[in-house]
Design an enzyme around this catalytic site. Sequence first.
Site, PDB file in Angstrom:
ATOM      1  N   ASP A  42      -9.692  60.724-110.622  1.00  0.00           N
ATOM      2  CA  ASP A  42      -9.134  60.234-109.357  1.00  0.00           C
ATOM      3  C   ASP A  42      -7.608  60.297-109.461  1.00  0.00           C
ATOM      4  O   ASP A  42      -7.041  60.342-110.551  1.00  0.00           O
ATOM      5  CB  ASP A  42      -9.590  58.789-109.110  1.00  0.00           C
ATOM      6  CG  ASP A  42      -9.343  58.326-107.678  1.00  0.00           C
ATOM      7  OD1 ASP A  42      -8.962  59.171-106.838  1.00  0.00           O
ATOM      8  OD2 ASP A  42      -9.521  57.126-107.402  1.00  0.00           O
ATOM      9  N   TYR A  91      -2.360  71.212 -94.737  1.00  0.00           N
ATOM     10  CA  TYR A  91      -1.989  71.002 -96.143  1.00  0.00           C
ATOM     11  C   TYR A  91      -3.128  71.459 -97.047  1.00  0.00           C
ATOM     12  O   TYR A  91      -2.926  72.245 -97.992  1.00  0.00           O
ATOM     13  CB  TYR A  91      -1.670  69.524 -96.353  1.00  0.00           C
ATOM     14  CG  TYR A  91      -1.431  69.080 -97.785  1.00  0.00           C
ATOM     15  CD1 TYR A  91      -0.480  69.696 -98.597  1.00  0.00           C
ATOM     16  CD2 TYR A  91      -2.147  68.006 -98.317  1.00  0.00           C
ATOM     17  CE1 TYR A  91      -0.249  69.259 -99.896  1.00  0.00           C
ATOM     18  CE2 TYR A  91      -1.917  67.564 -99.617  1.00  0.00           C
ATOM     19  CZ  TYR A  91      -0.972  68.191-100.402  1.00  0.00           C
ATOM     20  OH  TYR A  91      -0.746  67.759-101.687  1.00  0.00           O
ATOM     21  N   TYR A  92      -4.339  70.999 -96.742  1.00  0.00           N
ATOM     22  CA  TYR A  92      -5.492  71.381 -97.557  1.00  0.00           C
ATOM     23  C   TYR A  92      -5.828  72.864 -97.396  1.00  0.00           C
ATOM     24  O   TYR A  92      -6.189  73.547 -98.365  1.00  0.00           O
ATOM     25  CB  TYR A  92      -6.705  70.524 -97.197  1.00  0.00           C
ATOM     26  CG  TYR A  92      -6.603  69.097 -97.702  1.00  0.00           C
ATOM     27  CD1 TYR A  92      -6.341  68.834 -99.042  1.00  0.00           C
ATOM     28  CD2 TYR A  92      -6.769  68.013 -96.848  1.00  0.00           C
ATOM     29  CE1 TYR A  92      -6.247  67.539 -99.521  1.00  0.00           C
ATOM     30  CE2 TYR A  92      -6.679  66.707 -97.313  1.00  0.00           C
ATOM     31  CZ  TYR A  92      -6.412  66.474 -98.651  1.00  0.00           C
ATOM     32  OH  TYR A  92      -6.316  65.189 -99.111  1.00  0.00           O
ATOM     33  N   HIS A 105      -7.219  69.875-111.463  1.00  0.00           N
ATOM     34  CA  HIS A 105      -7.857  68.597-111.121  1.00  0.00           C
ATOM     35  C   HIS A 105      -8.280  67.857-112.394  1.00  0.00           C
ATOM     36  O   HIS A 105      -9.463  67.553-112.597  1.00  0.00           O
ATOM     37  CB  HIS A 105      -9.074  68.843-110.221  1.00  0.00           C
ATOM     38  CG  HIS A 105      -9.042  68.064-108.943  1.00  0.00           C
ATOM     39  ND1 HIS A 105      -8.173  68.348-107.919  1.00  0.00           N
ATOM     40  CD2 HIS A 105      -9.764  66.985-108.522  1.00  0.00           C
ATOM     41  CE1 HIS A 105      -8.366  67.510-106.926  1.00  0.00           C
ATOM     42  NE2 HIS A 105      -9.314  66.660-107.271  1.00  0.00           N
ATOM     43  N   GLY A 157      -4.154  64.152-106.439  1.00  0.00           N
ATOM     44  CA  GLY A 157      -3.166  64.480-105.414  1.00  0.00           C
ATOM     45  C   GLY A 157      -1.897  63.669-105.572  1.00  0.00           C
ATOM     46  O   GLY A 157      -0.783  64.205-105.515  1.00  0.00           O
ATOM     47  N   GLU A 215      -4.942  60.207 -99.173  1.00  0.00           N
ATOM     48  CA  GLU A 215      -6.121  59.963-100.011  1.00  0.00           C
ATOM     49  C   GLU A 215      -7.024  58.862 -99.465  1.00  0.00           C
ATOM     50  O   GLU A 215      -7.923  58.399-100.155  1.00  0.00           O
ATOM     51  CB  GLU A 215      -5.676  59.603-101.435  1.00  0.00           C
ATOM     52  CG  GLU A 215      -4.654  60.550-102.042  1.00  0.00           C
ATOM     53  CD  GLU A 215      -5.143  61.983-102.136  1.00  0.00           C
ATOM     54  OE1 GLU A 215      -6.379  62.185-102.195  1.00  0.00           O
ATOM     55  OE2 GLU A 215      -4.300  62.900-102.139  1.00  0.00           O
TER      56      GLU A 215
END
Length: 343
Positions: free
Chosen positions: A186, A224-225, A182, A189, A55
């Site tokens: 913030d 990963y993304y 989401h 993840g 992050e």
Amino acid sequence: MYTPYFKISPKITEYLTQIGIIYGYLKSTPLPIKYQKEYQNRILSEIIHSSTAIEGNNLSEKQVHGVLNGVKIKGYERDVKEVENYYKAIKYISGLPINSNFKISEEIILKINGIILNGIRDEEAGKYRTKELYVGTYIPPKPKDISTLTTEFIDWLNNPIPHDLSPILYAGIAHYKLVAIHPFIDGNGRTTRILTKLMLKKYGYDFIKYFSLESYYNRQRKFYYEALDSADSHRVEGQPDLSIWLEYFTLTLFVQAQRAQTQIETLIKTKPRQIKFHLNERQKKIIIYLKEHSSITTSEYMKISSLSPKGAYNDLQKLNKAGIIEKKGILKSSFYTLKNYKL
């Protein structure tokens, strides 16, 4: 009710089989006592460094290890806070009464995010976002839909797992789904990766003792993304297809479990070495101080040695590794005591 779509490929089946075999080995092969603490502390540092680095955290793994051992690092206040918070989030889930009947509640998910964002975004910590977000090309659900989607997700989390579905895949699906919702402004993840650990532990896979999933994600950040994004780019009748993501998720577990097995086998075969250790004048002061006061902190040693935080930490770590002193506690509460040693 949330109903994920995916297909179990031959690769997923093979990875799950190998994970089961290796995890059985890890559980039945305890490390020698002299290696246990050092190994688990290293894994913890690796987990926290990797998950925060994904992050954008700027601290190195060595610096993260230092933070966990009470070393002050100037100029990186937010980065240090992120590391401390992630450690506290891991400690929080480790203290939960987890078993196969344990229910993962909305309160727990909000609490994890609250810990992660504490002192960083206090007004939004542990609360669902009220603003729309754009994550690269992905547009998460609108704020008005988050509460409903999260409730459906939690209901699904706590439903009995179908008898033909591995708990590992269940955790992988949960990982994808919370990222997709989401729900927070913030820390999504980091919250998700903590929740994944909680789910795996619930079903008997306490991988946190042996290896870091996050370090693989961090090394393979692009993949990963891409694996997470693949669900939305490969849809079946309008529904995200999680097949590619689950193959990546199980591959990650297999690779990291295999790595842990190799490391543990190496440690078991390592013969203890006789270490000759000569104290310098500063280190002798530590021994004298401990004979008089029974314990010493990094700050106290800085005062008697006039060293910087890094220098004091390095001196204490050398004595700790040599078995002359012993570290107790963690973060700001850590201190050192004297083991059997004569000047």
